[in-house]
Design an enzyme around this catalytic site. Structure first.
Site, PDB file in Angstrom:
ATOM      1  N   HIS A 131      39.646  37.561  40.120  1.00  0.00           N
ATOM      2  CA  HIS A 131      38.904  38.715  40.612  1.00  0.00           C
ATOM      3  C   HIS A 131      37.426  38.490  40.324  1.00  0.00           C
ATOM      4  CE1 HIS A 131      41.947  41.347  42.193  1.00  0.00           C
ATOM      5  NE2 HIS A 131      42.698  41.212  41.111  1.00  0.00           N
ATOM      6  N   ASP A 161      32.412  40.346  44.523  1.00  0.00           N
ATOM      7  CA  ASP A 161      33.123  40.899  45.680  1.00  0.00           C
ATOM      8  C   ASP A 161      32.194  41.218  46.852  1.00  0.00           C
ATOM      9  OD1 ASP A 161      35.653  40.756  44.659  1.00  0.00           O
ATOM     10  OD2 ASP A 161      35.816  42.872  44.139  1.00  0.00           O
TER      11      ASP A 161
END
Length: 381
Positions: A131, A161
């Protein structure tokens, strides 16, 4: 008036985080983004009601089971009519589904095939899970966030992200579309968050080479090391931010604070002394009282606002920086265009919402749509 990407058809396969963010950017700019959803919700991370998934705004949706032969074949029919594609699976997944770049570009040579991953399509870590926090850690970026002597602090998931991932993918797809329009040749866009995060920190490569940056946290101008580039608590337990880098702005900061006899701005040995003076002074008034003190100044001062407070700030209100979509307040599309303004055309779709209308707009006949439905493609309209 339609946005700058009006007429562009984008096929987006359901994912989380950076892929939907890239799709939102393109949809905001007028692209017709058709979302290929799973038939039912699966555990893709942070769950919420669909209409609250702001990054899905501007889309229409169809549902497909890509793991079936018919579902994969139906997806290829959509691919054949798309200008661009967004997928965010691990490397090799789309190939196993029969939807990899080779198959899609053979069918549609002008297609811009956007791939969003953390580690990239190849390399030792390519197949591994991760992540944002992992990607920016390996990029060397996470190490720079935090105060001196303390652990690194994740900057939400903005750097990996969204900044280094979805925004870079959106830029890559836009570049690919320009190339395809000029040459008739599509291509693959391999967007890796580890590389995107590293790119966001490009400036610091030069600072390091020039000996102007320490890799110790909290020891530099921009990382809370300098007292005149930091946040300070006010008397009401809120915070203000100052960023008075240039000498003239520093002088105005000091003047507005009513301080005299401070050390020279760049005398590092005396920064602790200056920091204490700033901290004790800011604690004497509330945050909003300091806003009044600094009103109209060039001291590079701003109150630290929450998300909710930011929506109500006079500057953001004046520029209409936030909009309401289905009674949900959210950031307005950006950047702004003088001739082809961006807009949010639709609320985030429930699975299959407006899919039939989208297929008609993409040139599918009633017979085609019926055949696709037999192949498992679902719509609710």
């Amino acid at each position: 008036m339609p946005g700058p990407l009006s007429g562009i058809k984008v096929l987006e396969f359901e994912a989380i985080g950076p892929g939907p963010f890239a799709g939102m950017l393109l949809a905001d700019m007028g692209a017709d983004v058709l979302l290929v959803d799973r038939a039912a919700s699966s555990d893709l991370g942070l769950k919420r009601e669909r209409w609250m998934d702001v990054m899905l705004r501007g889309r229409r949706s169809v549902t497909l089971d890509l793991k079936t032969k018919d579902g994969s074949a139906a997806a290829l029919e959509l691919v054949a009519r798309a200008d661009a594609l967004i997928e965010g699976f691990r490397p090799g997944v789309m190939e196993r589904l029969g939807l990899g770049p080779e198959a899609c570009l053979k069918l549609n040579p002008k297609l811009v095939y956007g791939r969003m991953t953390g580690w990239g399509q190849d390399g030792p870590l390519a197949p591994r899970a991760g992540h944002d926090i992992n990607y920016i850690a390996l990029a060397g970026v996470l190490n720079a966030f935090g105060r001196k002597g303390q652990a690194p602090v994740p900057p939400l998931n903005l750097v990996g992200d969204f900044g280094g991932g979805g925004m870079l993918l959106g830029f890559g797809i836009a570049c690919g579309l320009l190339h395809a329009q000029r040459t008739g040749q599509g291509q693959v866009v391999d967007a890796a968050m580890v590389e995107g995060a590293s790119l966001l920190a490009a400036m610091f490569s030069g600072f390091l080479a020039a000996g102007r940056w320490s890799e110790e946290r909290g020891a530099n101008i921009l990382d809370t090391g300098a007292p005149w580039y930091d946040c300070y608590e006010t008397s009401d337990a809120k915070y203000v931010a100052v960023g008075a880098i240039e000498a003239k702005f520093f002088e105005e900061l000091v003047q507005r604070l009513g301080l005299a006899g401070l050390p020279p701005q760049n005398e590092r040995a005396r920064w602790p002394e200056m920091r204490e003076a700033f901290a004790s002074t800011f604690k004497q008034k509330t945050r909003d009282e300091w806003v009044k003190v600094f009103e109209g100044s060039d001291a590079c001062f701003a109150p630290v606002l929450s998300f909710s407070e930011a929506r109500r700030h006079p500057h953001n209100l004046a520029r209409h920086g936030h909009i309401s979509v289905a009674r949900l307040e959210q950031p307005a599309p950006a950047p702004r265009f003088s001739a082809t303004p961006a807009e949010v055309s639709r609320v985030p779709p429930e699975r299959g919402t407006l899919g039939r209308a989208a297929l008609k707009d993409w040139g599918f006949s009633a017979a085609d749509i019926a055949r696709l439905k037999q192949a498992g493609l679902g719509t609710t309209d």
